[in-house]
Design a protein around this motif. Structure first.
Motif, mmCIF file in Angstrom:
data_model
loop_
_atom_site.group_PDB
_atom_site.id
_atom_site.type_symbol
_atom_site.label_atom_id
_atom_site.label_comp_id
_atom_site.label_asym_id
_atom_site.label_seq_id
_atom_site.Cartn_x
_atom_site.Cartn_y
_atom_site.Cartn_z
ATOM 1 N N ASN A 274 0.831 -1.210 0.000
ATOM 2 C CA ASN A 274 0.000 0.000 0.000
ATOM 3 C C ASN A 274 0.864 1.258 0.000
ATOM 4 O O ASN A 274 1.561 1.546 0.968
ATOM 5 C CB ASN A 274 -0.902 -0.010 1.238
ATOM 6 N N GLN A 275 0.800 2.035 -1.067
ATOM 7 C CA GLN A 275 1.617 3.231 -1.205
ATOM 8 C C GLN A 275 0.850 4.513 -0.898
ATOM 9 O O GLN A 275 1.392 5.611 -1.063
ATOM 10 C CB GLN A 275 2.200 3.306 -2.625
ATOM 11 N N TRP A 276 -0.417 4.389 -0.482
ATOM 12 C CA TRP A 276 -1.237 5.570 -0.179
ATOM 13 C C TRP A 276 -1.200 6.589 -1.316
ATOM 14 O O TRP A 276 -1.137 7.789 -1.100
ATOM 15 C CB TRP A 276 -0.813 6.216 1.141
ATOM 16 N N PHE A 277 -1.147 6.097 -2.546
ATOM 17 C CA PHE A 277 -1.233 6.946 -3.744
ATOM 18 C C PHE A 277 -0.117 7.998 -3.790
ATOM 19 O O PHE A 277 -0.343 9.167 -4.081
ATOM 20 C CB PHE A 277 -2.617 7.601 -3.828
ATOM 21 N N ASP A 278 1.078 7.546 -3.473
ATOM 22 C CA ASP A 278 2.267 8.398 -3.529
ATOM 23 C C ASP A 278 2.452 8.904 -4.963
ATOM 24 O O ASP A 278 2.806 8.141 -5.866
ATOM 25 C CB ASP A 278 3.483 7.579 -3.083
ATOM 26 N N GLU A 279 2.229 10.182 -5.180
ATOM 27 C CA GLU A 279 2.252 10.731 -6.544
ATOM 28 C C GLU A 279 3.646 10.751 -7.162
ATOM 29 O O GLU A 279 3.773 10.863 -8.377
ATOM 30 C CB GLU A 279 1.635 12.129 -6.551
ATOM 31 N N SER A 280 4.687 10.640 -6.344
ATOM 32 C CA SER A 280 6.036 10.600 -6.916
ATOM 33 C C SER A 280 6.246 9.341 -7.753
ATOM 34 O O SER A 280 7.106 9.301 -8.629
ATOM 35 C CB SER A 280 7.090 10.679 -5.809
ATOM 36 N N LEU A 281 5.417 8.302 -7.511
ATOM 37 C CA LEU A 281 5.515 7.076 -8.317
ATOM 38 C C LEU A 281 5.111 7.331 -9.765
ATOM 39 O O LEU A 281 5.523 6.608 -10.667
ATOM 40 C CB LEU A 281 4.631 5.979 -7.718
ATOM 41 N N LEU A 282 4.296 8.361 -9.978
ATOM 42 C CA LEU A 282 3.858 8.687 -11.341
ATOM 43 C C LEU A 282 5.021 9.152 -12.201
ATOM 44 O O LEU A 282 4.975 9.060 -13.426
ATOM 45 C CB LEU A 282 2.776 9.766 -11.302
ATOM 46 N N GLU A 283 6.062 9.667 -11.548
ATOM 47 C CA GLU A 283 7.218 10.190 -12.281
ATOM 48 C C GLU A 283 8.203 9.094 -12.678
ATOM 49 O O GLU A 283 9.092 9.337 -13.491
ATOM 50 C CB GLU A 283 7.925 11.240 -11.414
ATOM 51 N N GLU A 284 8.035 7.903 -12.105
ATOM 52 C CA GLU A 284 8.981 6.806 -12.360
ATOM 53 C C GLU A 284 8.506 5.978 -13.557
ATOM 54 O O GLU A 284 8.083 4.826 -13.425
ATOM 55 C CB GLU A 284 9.110 5.929 -11.114
ATOM 56 N N ALA A 285 8.577 6.566 -14.747
ATOM 57 C CA ALA A 285 8.020 5.921 -15.944
ATOM 58 C C ALA A 285 8.657 4.566 -16.232
ATOM 59 O O ALA A 285 7.972 3.628 -16.672
ATOM 60 C CB ALA A 285 8.180 6.845 -17.143
ATOM 61 N N SER A 286 9.952 4.442 -15.978
ATOM 62 C CA SER A 286 10.647 3.194 -16.300
ATOM 63 C C SER A 286 10.215 2.044 -15.386
ATOM 64 O O SER A 286 10.432 0.875 -15.718
ATOM 65 C CB SER A 286 12.167 3.392 -16.195
ATOM 66 N N SER A 287 9.608 2.360 -14.250
ATOM 67 C CA SER A 287 9.169 1.328 -13.306
ATOM 68 C C SER A 287 7.685 1.005 -13.447
ATOM 69 O O SER A 287 7.101 0.347 -12.582
ATOM 70 C CB SER A 287 9.449 1.783 -11.868
ATOM 71 N N ILE A 295 -6.550 1.401 -0.090
ATOM 72 C CA ILE A 295 -7.898 1.778 0.307
ATOM 73 C C ILE A 295 -8.672 2.294 -0.902
ATOM 74 O O ILE A 295 -8.126 2.389 -2.008
ATOM 75 C CB ILE A 295 -7.842 2.862 1.396
ATOM 76 N N ASN A 296 -9.933 2.684 -0.690
ATOM 77 C CA ASN A 296 -10.755 3.234 -1.753
ATOM 78 C C ASN A 296 -10.282 4.646 -2.113
ATOM 79 O O ASN A 296 -10.441 5.585 -1.326
ATOM 80 C CB ASN A 296 -12.218 3.252 -1.297
ATOM 81 N N LYS A 297 -9.691 4.792 -3.280
ATOM 82 C CA LYS A 297 -9.068 6.060 -3.677
ATOM 83 C C LYS A 297 -10.080 7.195 -3.807
ATOM 84 O O LYS A 297 -9.847 8.321 -3.341
ATOM 85 C CB LYS A 297 -8.319 5.873 -5.004
ATOM 86 N N LYS A 298 -11.213 6.920 -4.439
ATOM 87 C CA LYS A 298 -12.212 7.976 -4.623
ATOM 88 C C LYS A 298 -12.749 8.462 -3.280
ATOM 89 O O LYS A 298 -12.885 9.676 -3.053
ATOM 90 C CB LYS A 298 -13.366 7.485 -5.498
ATOM 91 N N ASN A 299 -13.043 7.530 -2.381
ATOM 92 C CA ASN A 299 -13.529 7.920 -1.055
ATOM 93 C C ASN A 299 -12.490 8.736 -0.300
ATOM 94 O O ASN A 299 -12.822 9.676 0.429
ATOM 95 C CB ASN A 299 -13.907 6.685 -0.240
ATOM 96 N N TYR A 300 -11.225 8.360 -0.454
ATOM 97 C CA TYR A 300 -10.133 9.089 0.206
ATOM 98 C C TYR A 300 -10.063 10.520 -0.317
ATOM 99 O O TYR A 300 -9.918 11.475 0.457
ATOM 100 C CB TYR A 300 -8.817 8.347 -0.031
ATOM 101 N N GLU A 301 -10.189 10.669 -1.631
ATOM 102 C CA GLU A 301 -10.142 12.006 -2.224
ATOM 103 C C GLU A 301 -11.354 12.838 -1.803
ATOM 104 O O GLU A 301 -11.226 14.026 -1.489
ATOM 105 C CB GLU A 301 -10.065 11.891 -3.748
ATOM 106 N N ASP A 302 -12.531 12.214 -1.785
ATOM 107 C CA ASP A 302 -13.750 12.925 -1.366
ATOM 108 C C ASP A 302 -13.661 13.347 0.093
ATOM 109 O O ASP A 302 -14.033 14.470 0.454
ATOM 110 C CB ASP A 302 -14.981 12.030 -1.572
#
Length: 377
Positions: A274-287, A295-302
């Motif tokens: 569980n990475q809790w939607f760590d946005e820095s992972l989005l930058e790691e294109a090669s991985s 957890i439920n991402k939409k509920n977390y954002e809401d």
């Protein structure tokens, strides 16, 4: 006798106000053991705010949250718990940290629902409600089964939660080829990954094949040699998926080492915890693609947006969990005819909150998690 599994959503808790006519006039007191002073006070303040949001959602004036300060140490946690006991409180959400559970077995008539994600309960009166390793590996196991993945290895860092991972492997009954424990020191990490992936042998295979072709009389050898020289290794590995039980920069170091040893997420499943939607992972294109349970991402954002609109700041992950725990406790009390007792956590119950689905059974709480994929940034 067949057990009835009851599921309820926090999203409809406001409807429970219709039952107020049958609710006893006595207050439903829920204790809250959190750090309100010291370096962790921001965590505690955020949890209080979330708990009050949950009470507002329940919309029942009988529910009362009574917080006390643990000061982030076990001695003061016990003192605070005794204060709550004197108020007649039998169920307490908290403490936050595992170390603060040390002396709570003295208060055997109180049930503590701790926010820690440790799998082991220090005492029979403590239930850990965090997103534990067993819940995460259960989610990964389901993903592996659905995708018919047959050969999985786990990479576990040699850190304090190593035993938690080993225990979760047993609890989840996930089938793996092996659990490889590695040192997180970057100067040693790559060598360990090379050994796990048999990199040097595969590298040598490539060099040997190029040499063989160069000495051969094959008609198309130039084209084959040119093609091989674009590769880093030759030969396969024994696994088709890798579970990396790591986080943050250490996780990125492992994926970098795997890429160096010619293990690509385009060919092998890269799975993590569980990475809790760590946005820095989005930058790691090669991985990418990278898979993980959470957890439920939409509920977390809401929830985060609602919390921000109310308090002008964003919540932490523990405050999101505590919001659900207030609803869970209220639901169990409601189902038990407003009698607070230990048996509420004994029978199997499913509770659908904002985090996701809680599975309560035999004084344990596990989570049925969603599964996510990071790809294309």
């Amino acid at each position: 006798m067949k057990k009835i599994i009851k599921i309820i959503s926090l999203l409809i808790l406001t409807l429970l106000a219709l039952t107020k006519g049958i609710i006893a006039s006595e207050k439903i007191k829920i204790g809250l053991l959190i750090p309100l002073t010291g370096k962790n006070s921001e965590i505690g303040q955020s949890i209080i705010k979330s708990a009050r949001l949950a009470v507002n959602k329940i919309n029942n004036s009988s529910v009362e949250i009574i917080p006390r300060d643990t000061k982030s140490n076990p001695t003061d946690t016990l003192v605070a718990a005794k204060e709550l006991e004197k108020l007649g409180i039998k169920i307490i959400i908290g403490p936050v940290f595992n170390k603060n559970q040390a002396y709570l077995d003295e208060l055997k008539e109180i049930t503590f629902i701790s926010l820690t994600n440790k799998d082991d309960n220090v005492s029979n009166n403590i239930i850990n409600a965090g997103i534990n390793a067993t819940s995460q590996l259960n989610g990964i196991k389901k993903f592996i089964d659905l995708n018919k993945i047959k050969k999985t290895i786990i990479l576990t860092p040699n850190v304090d939660y190593k035993n938690e991972i080993e225990k979760a492997i047993d609890n989840s009954k996930i089938r793996i080829l092996g659990n490889y424990v590695y040192k997180t020191d970057p100067t040693k990490l790559t060598n360990q990954i090379e050994e796990i992936t048999n990199y040097k042998r595969r590298k040598q295979n490539l060099e040997d094949e190029i040499l063989r072709l160069e000495k051969s009389n094959q008609n198309n050898k130039e084209r084959l040699i040119e093609k091989l020289k674009k590769r880093d290794t030759l030969g396969g590995v024994k696994f088709d998926s890798i579970i990396i039980a790591d986080f943050d920069e250490s996780l990125k170091s492992v994926t970098t080492s795997l890429l160096y040893t010619d293990i690509s997420p385009k060919e092998k499943y890269f799975i993590t915890l569980n990475q809790w939607f760590d946005e820095s992972l989005l930058e790691e294109a090669s991985s990418q693609p990278l898979y993980f349970p959470s957890i439920n991402k939409k509920n977390y954002e809401d929830f985060s947006l609602e919390y921000f609109n109310k308090f002008g700041q964003y919540p932490n992950e523990l405050s999101f969990l505590s919001f659900d725990l207030v609803g869970l406790v209220y639901y169990l009390i409601l189902q038990n005819n407003f009698i607070i007792e230990k048996k509420m956590f004994k029978k199997k119950t499913l509770f659908k909150g904002k985090v996701g689905i809680f599975e309560i059974k035999d004084n344990k709480i596990n989570h049925i998690l969603n599964f996510y994929k990071v790809e294309n940034n």
